[in-house]
Design a protein around this motif. Sequence first.
Motif, PDB file in Angstrom:
ATOM      1  N   PHE A 102       0.810  -1.218   0.000  1.00  0.00           N
ATOM      2  CA  PHE A 102       0.000   0.000   0.000  1.00  0.00           C
ATOM      3  C   PHE A 102       0.844   1.268   0.000  1.00  0.00           C
ATOM      4  CE2 PHE A 102      -3.213  -3.066   1.481  1.00  0.00           C
ATOM      5  CZ  PHE A 102      -4.120  -2.876   0.454  1.00  0.00           C
ATOM      6  N   ALA A 103       2.118   1.136   0.328  1.00  0.00           N
ATOM      7  CA  ALA A 103       3.034   2.276   0.249  1.00  0.00           C
ATOM      8  C   ALA A 103       3.722   2.329  -1.125  1.00  0.00           C
ATOM      9  CB  ALA A 103       4.079   2.184   1.353  1.00  0.00           C
ATOM     10  N   ASP A 104       3.220   1.516  -2.050  1.00  0.00           N
ATOM     11  CA  ASP A 104       3.769   1.446  -3.416  1.00  0.00           C
ATOM     12  C   ASP A 104       5.229   1.038  -3.439  1.00  0.00           C
ATOM     13  OD1 ASP A 104       1.377   2.065  -4.715  1.00  0.00           O
ATOM     14  OD2 ASP A 104       1.718   4.215  -4.490  1.00  0.00           O
ATOM     15  N   ASP A 105       5.596   0.120  -2.570  1.00  0.00           N
ATOM     16  CA  ASP A 105       6.955  -0.421  -2.554  1.00  0.00           C
ATOM     17  C   ASP A 105       7.129  -1.308  -3.785  1.00  0.00           C
ATOM     18  OD1 ASP A 105       9.215  -2.105  -2.070  1.00  0.00           O
ATOM     19  OD2 ASP A 105       9.060  -1.631   0.050  1.00  0.00           O
ATOM     20  N   ARG A 106       8.044  -0.916  -4.670  1.00  0.00           N
ATOM     21  CA  ARG A 106       8.231  -1.641  -5.936  1.00  0.00           C
ATOM     22  C   ARG A 106       8.751  -3.060  -5.724  1.00  0.00           C
ATOM     23  NH1 ARG A 106      10.732   1.233 -10.716  1.00  0.00           N
ATOM     24  NH2 ARG A 106      12.401  -0.138 -10.107  1.00  0.00           N
ATOM     25  N   ALA A 107       9.541  -3.291  -4.689  1.00  0.00           N
ATOM     26  CA  ALA A 107      10.101  -4.614  -4.455  1.00  0.00           C
ATOM     27  C   ALA A 107       9.021  -5.607  -4.032  1.00  0.00           C
ATOM     28  CB  ALA A 107      11.197  -4.556  -3.400  1.00  0.00           C
ATOM     29  N   CYS A 108       8.018  -5.118  -3.335  1.00  0.00           N
ATOM     30  CA  CYS A 108       6.935  -5.980  -2.881  1.00  0.00           C
ATOM     31  C   CYS A 108       6.094  -6.451  -4.062  1.00  0.00           C
ATOM     32  CB  CYS A 108       6.077  -5.210  -1.886  1.00  0.00           C
ATOM     33  SG  CYS A 108       4.797  -6.197  -1.154  1.00  0.00           S
ATOM     34  N   GLY A 109       5.920  -5.577  -5.015  1.00  0.00           N
ATOM     35  CA  GLY A 109       5.119  -5.923  -6.189  1.00  0.00           C
ATOM     36  C   GLY A 109       3.644  -5.671  -5.952  1.00  0.00           C
ATOM     37  N   ALA A 110       2.896  -5.792  -7.021  1.00  0.00           N
ATOM     38  CA  ALA A 110       1.464  -5.530  -6.960  1.00  0.00           C
ATOM     39  C   ALA A 110       0.651  -6.802  -6.762  1.00  0.00           C
ATOM     40  CB  ALA A 110       1.024  -4.825  -8.242  1.00  0.00           C
ATOM     41  N   ASP A 111       1.309  -7.941  -6.780  1.00  0.00           N
ATOM     42  CA  ASP A 111       0.603  -9.223  -6.681  1.00  0.00           C
ATOM     43  C   ASP A 111       0.744  -9.798  -5.271  1.00  0.00           C
ATOM     44  OD1 ASP A 111      -0.545 -11.673  -7.029  1.00  0.00           O
ATOM     45  OD2 ASP A 111       0.974 -12.446  -8.409  1.00  0.00           O
ATOM     46  N   PRO A 112      -0.326  -9.764  -4.479  1.00  0.00           N
ATOM     47  CA  PRO A 112      -0.251 -10.315  -3.118  1.00  0.00           C
ATOM     48  C   PRO A 112       0.105 -11.800  -3.068  1.00  0.00           C
ATOM     49  CG  PRO A 112      -2.183  -8.921  -3.346  1.00  0.00           C
ATOM     50  CD  PRO A 112      -1.599  -9.089  -4.731  1.00  0.00           C
ATOM     51  N   ALA A 113      -0.024 -12.506  -4.167  1.00  0.00           N
ATOM     52  CA  ALA A 113       0.358 -13.916  -4.197  1.00  0.00           C
ATOM     53  C   ALA A 113       1.866 -14.080  -3.986  1.00  0.00           C
ATOM     54  CB  ALA A 113      -0.062 -14.544  -5.528  1.00  0.00           C
ATOM     55  N   ARG A 114       2.641 -13.038  -4.261  1.00  0.00           N
ATOM     56  CA  ARG A 114       4.097 -13.082  -4.051  1.00  0.00           C
ATOM     57  C   ARG A 114       4.475 -12.967  -2.575  1.00  0.00           C
ATOM     58  NH1 ARG A 114       8.327 -10.920  -7.298  1.00  0.00           N
ATOM     59  NH2 ARG A 114       8.628  -9.451  -5.613  1.00  0.00           N
ATOM     60  N   TYR A 115       3.574 -12.485  -1.741  1.00  0.00           N
ATOM     61  CA  TYR A 115       3.904 -12.218  -0.342  1.00  0.00           C
ATOM     62  C   TYR A 115       4.407 -13.465   0.380  1.00  0.00           C
ATOM     63  CZ  TYR A 115       1.240  -7.833  -0.807  1.00  0.00           C
ATOM     64  OH  TYR A 115       0.773  -6.623  -1.180  1.00  0.00           O
ATOM     65  N   ARG A 116       3.737 -14.573   0.167  1.00  0.00           N
ATOM     66  CA  ARG A 116       4.148 -15.806   0.865  1.00  0.00           C
ATOM     67  C   ARG A 116       5.565 -16.199   0.471  1.00  0.00           C
ATOM     68  NH1 ARG A 116       1.462 -21.232   2.605  1.00  0.00           N
ATOM     69  NH2 ARG A 116       3.336 -22.471   2.647  1.00  0.00           N
ATOM     70  N   ARG A 117       5.870 -16.126  -0.819  1.00  0.00           N
ATOM     71  CA  ARG A 117       7.215 -16.470  -1.291  1.00  0.00           C
ATOM     72  C   ARG A 117       8.247 -15.523  -0.687  1.00  0.00           C
ATOM     73  NH1 ARG A 117      10.831 -15.544  -5.771  1.00  0.00           N
ATOM     74  NH2 ARG A 117      12.054 -17.421  -6.053  1.00  0.00           N
ATOM     75  N   ILE A 118       7.966 -14.230  -0.712  1.00  0.00           N
ATOM     76  CA  ILE A 118       8.886 -13.242  -0.146  1.00  0.00           C
ATOM     77  C   ILE A 118       9.080 -13.514   1.343  1.00  0.00           C
ATOM     78  CG2 ILE A 118       9.177 -10.796   0.425  1.00  0.00           C
ATOM     79  CD1 ILE A 118       7.770 -10.160  -2.258  1.00  0.00           C
ATOM     80  N   ALA A 119       7.985 -13.783   2.058  1.00  0.00           N
ATOM     81  CA  ALA A 119       8.072 -14.039   3.499  1.00  0.00           C
ATOM     82  C   ALA A 119       8.916 -15.277   3.785  1.00  0.00           C
ATOM     83  CB  ALA A 119       6.672 -14.191   4.092  1.00  0.00           C
ATOM     84  N   CYS A 120       8.727 -16.340   3.025  1.00  0.00           N
ATOM     85  CA  CYS A 120       9.504 -17.570   3.240  1.00  0.00           C
ATOM     86  C   CYS A 120      10.984 -17.337   2.970  1.00  0.00           C
ATOM     87  CB  CYS A 120       8.965 -18.690   2.366  1.00  0.00           C
ATOM     88  SG  CYS A 120       7.370 -19.314   2.919  1.00  0.00           S
ATOM     89  N   ILE A 121      11.278 -16.618   1.915  1.00  0.00           N
ATOM     90  CA  ILE A 121      12.678 -16.314   1.589  1.00  0.00           C
ATOM     91  C   ILE A 121      13.286 -15.443   2.689  1.00  0.00           C
ATOM     92  CG2 ILE A 121      14.161 -15.017  -0.004  1.00  0.00           C
ATOM     93  CD1 ILE A 121      12.249 -16.030  -2.255  1.00  0.00           C
ATOM     94  N   ALA A 122      12.528 -14.466   3.162  1.00  0.00           N
ATOM     95  CA  ALA A 122      13.033 -13.569   4.211  1.00  0.00           C
ATOM     96  C   ALA A 122      13.338 -14.333   5.494  1.00  0.00           C
ATOM     97  CB  ALA A 122      12.027 -12.454   4.478  1.00  0.00           C
ATOM     98  N   VAL A 123      12.441 -15.220   5.894  1.00  0.00           N
ATOM     99  CA  VAL A 123      12.656 -16.011   7.115  1.00  0.00           C
ATOM    100  C   VAL A 123      13.895 -16.890   6.961  1.00  0.00           C
ATOM    101  CG1 VAL A 123      11.705 -17.906   8.511  1.00  0.00           C
ATOM    102  CG2 VAL A 123      10.271 -15.958   7.900  1.00  0.00           C
ATOM    103  N   GLN A 124      14.010 -17.547   5.826  1.00  0.00           N
ATOM    104  CA  GLN A 124      15.164 -18.421   5.594  1.00  0.00           C
ATOM    105  C   GLN A 124      16.464 -17.631   5.587  1.00  0.00           C
ATOM    106  OE1 GLN A 124      15.335 -20.217   1.719  1.00  0.00           O
ATOM    107  NE2 GLN A 124      16.710 -21.828   2.409  1.00  0.00           N
ATOM    108  N   ARG A 125      16.474 -16.515   4.892  1.00  0.00           N
ATOM    109  CA  ARG A 125      17.683 -15.692   4.796  1.00  0.00           C
ATOM    110  C   ARG A 125      18.095 -15.191   6.182  1.00  0.00           C
ATOM    111  NH1 ARG A 125      21.256 -14.547   0.397  1.00  0.00           N
ATOM    112  NH2 ARG A 125      22.405 -12.719   1.028  1.00  0.00           N
ATOM    113  N   TRP A 126      17.119 -14.716   6.947  1.00  0.00           N
ATOM    114  CA  TRP A 126      17.380 -14.180   8.285  1.00  0.00           C
ATOM    115  C   TRP A 126      17.949 -15.265   9.198  1.00  0.00           C
ATOM    116  CZ3 TRP A 126      16.954  -9.070   9.375  1.00  0.00           C
ATOM    117  CH2 TRP A 126      17.088  -8.697  10.726  1.00  0.00           C
ATOM    118  N   ALA A 127      17.350 -16.448   9.137  1.00  0.00           N
ATOM    119  CA  ALA A 127      17.740 -17.543  10.023  1.00  0.00           C
ATOM    120  C   ALA A 127      19.127 -18.100   9.711  1.00  0.00           C
ATOM    121  CB  ALA A 127      16.708 -18.664   9.945  1.00  0.00           C
ATOM    122  N   THR A 128      19.594 -17.924   8.494  1.00  0.00           N
ATOM    123  CA  THR A 128      20.883 -18.500   8.096  1.00  0.00           C
ATOM    124  C   THR A 128      22.016 -17.474   8.064  1.00  0.00           C
ATOM    125  OG1 THR A 128      20.395 -18.212   5.736  1.00  0.00           O
ATOM    126  CG2 THR A 128      19.774 -20.328   6.757  1.00  0.00           C
TER     127      THR A 128
END
Length: 115
Positions: A19-45
């Motif tokens: 909603f803040a028009d963040d280009r990296a997030c994208g306009a497709d909410p279906a990407r959120y789960r993938r981004i969240a999973c990648i973020a958790v994995q990256r953070w944890a490792t």
Amino acid sequence: MTDPDDAVRLLAALAAAHFADDRACGADPARYRRIACIAVQRWATFARRHPGFGADTLSCRTEDLARGLLARCRPPAAPGAAPGIADYRALAARLAPVLAARDPLARAASRAQAG
């Protein structure tokens, strides 16, 4: 992500970025789960991927997260049209507090950095 509360907080941060028009997030909410999973994995490792790294700070983890998201989430597009590292840094800055709150080592690093 095993904790539903963590998932909700990450998805809320991604929705706020959308909603803040963040280009990296994208306009497709279906990407959120993938981004969240990648973020958790990256953070944890982080510690395993940077074993000799002296400074495990929130800013180092956030930069690492931004670079990881850029590498794994950037959509194929014409140069200049796709989000760049600055966009992924902004997204990582939104996600980092949520990820740090679920990670005791990162919480200690962020307190040490602030202190």
